[in-house]
Design a protein around this motif. Structure first.
Motif, PDB file in Angstrom:
ATOM      1  N   LEU A  42       4.104  -3.975   3.734  1.00  0.00           N
ATOM      2  CA  LEU A  42       2.663  -4.014   3.982  1.00  0.00           C
ATOM      3  C   LEU A  42       2.096  -2.603   4.097  1.00  0.00           C
ATOM      4  N   LYS A  43       2.796  -1.726   4.794  1.00  0.00           N
ATOM      5  CA  LYS A  43       2.343  -0.336   4.926  1.00  0.00           C
ATOM      6  C   LYS A  43       2.339   0.372   3.566  1.00  0.00           C
TER       7      LYS A  43
ATOM      8  N   LEU B 185      -7.429  -4.527   4.608  1.00  0.00           N
ATOM      9  CA  LEU B 185      -5.968  -4.476   4.668  1.00  0.00           C
ATOM     10  C   LEU B 185      -5.506  -3.794   5.948  1.00  0.00           C
ATOM     11  N   ARG B 186      -6.173  -2.718   6.317  1.00  0.00           N
ATOM     12  CA  ARG B 186      -5.776  -1.949   7.491  1.00  0.00           C
ATOM     13  C   ARG B 186      -5.979  -2.740   8.784  1.00  0.00           C
TER      14      ARG B 186
ATOM     15  N   GLU C  56      -0.847   2.031   1.502  1.00  0.00           N
ATOM     16  CA  GLU C  56      -0.807   3.405   0.977  1.00  0.00           C
ATOM     17  C   GLU C  56      -1.085   3.421  -0.526  1.00  0.00           C
ATOM     18  N   THR C  57      -0.603   2.423  -1.251  1.00  0.00           N
ATOM     19  CA  THR C  57      -0.877   2.315  -2.681  1.00  0.00           C
ATOM     20  C   THR C  57      -2.367   2.158  -2.932  1.00  0.00           C
ATOM     21  N   MET C  58      -3.010   1.314  -2.152  1.00  0.00           N
ATOM     22  CA  MET C  58      -4.455   1.119  -2.309  1.00  0.00           C
ATOM     23  C   MET C  58      -5.229   2.401  -1.973  1.00  0.00           C
ATOM     24  N   ARG C  59      -4.779   3.106  -0.945  1.00  0.00           N
ATOM     25  CA  ARG C  59      -5.436   4.384  -0.604  1.00  0.00           C
ATOM     26  C   ARG C  59      -5.278   5.399  -1.735  1.00  0.00           C
TER      27      ARG C  59
ATOM     28  N   LYS D 136      -0.102  -8.441  11.297  1.00  0.00           N
ATOM     29  CA  LYS D 136       0.880  -8.994  10.362  1.00  0.00           C
ATOM     30  C   LYS D 136       2.260  -8.387  10.595  1.00  0.00           C
ATOM     31  N   ILE D 137       2.308  -7.108  10.905  1.00  0.00           N
ATOM     32  CA  ILE D 137       3.603  -6.473  11.176  1.00  0.00           C
ATOM     33  C   ILE D 137       4.227  -7.079  12.430  1.00  0.00           C
TER      34      ILE D 137
END
Length: 172
Positions: free
Chosen positions: A25-26, A145-146, A30-33, A152-153
Motif C-alpha cells: 500500500l505504501k 489513498l493517504r 509512492e507510485t501515485m506521488r 488499512k495497514i
C-alpha cells in the motif's frame, strides 16, 4: 514442542503477510506521488520552454526513473514517427505498454490516460490551466489513498495476526 514451533511459524508467516500488504500500500501511494511529479514536470516543461511535445517528453524522460523514462521516450518516438493516427491513441498505447509493471488500479489508469485527450489539442494558456486542474485531481486521488493508508495497514496487520491465531487453534 513441534506444535509450539509450528504455531510460532504460522503466526510469523501470517503476521508477515499483513506487513507485506502494508508495504505494498505504501509503495502504491509512492507510485501515485511519482506519477504526479512526472506530470508536473511535463506541465512545467510545456509552460516554460514552449517546445513541441516530442521534445518535452524527451527532456522530461532524462529527469525521471524507469519505467517512466521508457514511457516518455516511447511517447517521443511515437510522435517523431507518427505511427499512430492521433495523439490520444499514442498516449494510451504507450501508457498501456510501458506503465503496465506499475499495476495501477483501473480508475488510476483511466486518470492517467485522461491527459492524452487534451494535451496536443489546446493552446498554451488553456493547456496550462487544464494541466493544473488535472494535477489537482491527482492530488485528490493521492489524498484519498493517504487518508485510508494508516487504517488499512493496521487492519492488514491485525488480520494477519488473527488469521494466524485462527489457524493455530484449528490445527491444534
Amino acid at each position: 514442542m513441534q506444535r509450539f514451533i509450528g504455531g510460532v511459524l504460522i503466526l510469523t508467516a501470517t503476521a508477515g503477510a499483513g506487513y507485506v500488504y502494508g508495504m505494498e500500500l505504501k509503495t502504491y501511494l509512492e507510485t501515485m506521488r511519482y506519477l504526479r511529479y512526472v506530470v508536473s514536470l511535463i506541465k512545467g516543461e510545456i509552460s516554460y520552454s514552449g517546445t513541441p511535445l516530442q521534445e518535452v517528453f524527451a527532456e522530461v524522460a532524462e529527469r525521471v526513473r524507469e519505467p517512466y523514462r521508457a514511457w516518455l521516450r516511447g511517447m517521443a518516438r511515437e510522435l517523431e514517427n507518427r505511427t499512430e493516427s492521433g495523439f490520444a491513441r499514442a498516449w494510451n498505447k504507450c501508457t498501456d505498454r510501458y506503465l503496465k509493471p506499475l499495476r495501477l488500479k483501473y480508475e488510476h489508469v483511466i486518470l492517467l490516460k485522461e491527459p492524452g485527450t487534451f494535451l496536443a489539442s489546446l493552446e498554451r494558456d488553456t493547456l496550462d490551466r487544464t494541466l493544473q486542474i488535472y494535477l489537482n485531481r491527482m492530488d485528490l486521488e493521492i489524498e484519498k489513498l493517504r487518508e485510508g493508508l494508516a487504517g488499512k495497514i493496521r487492519v492488514g496487520g491485525c488480520l494477519g495476526v488473527m488469521s494466524g491465531i485462527f489457524l493455530i487453534v484449528i490445527l491444534l
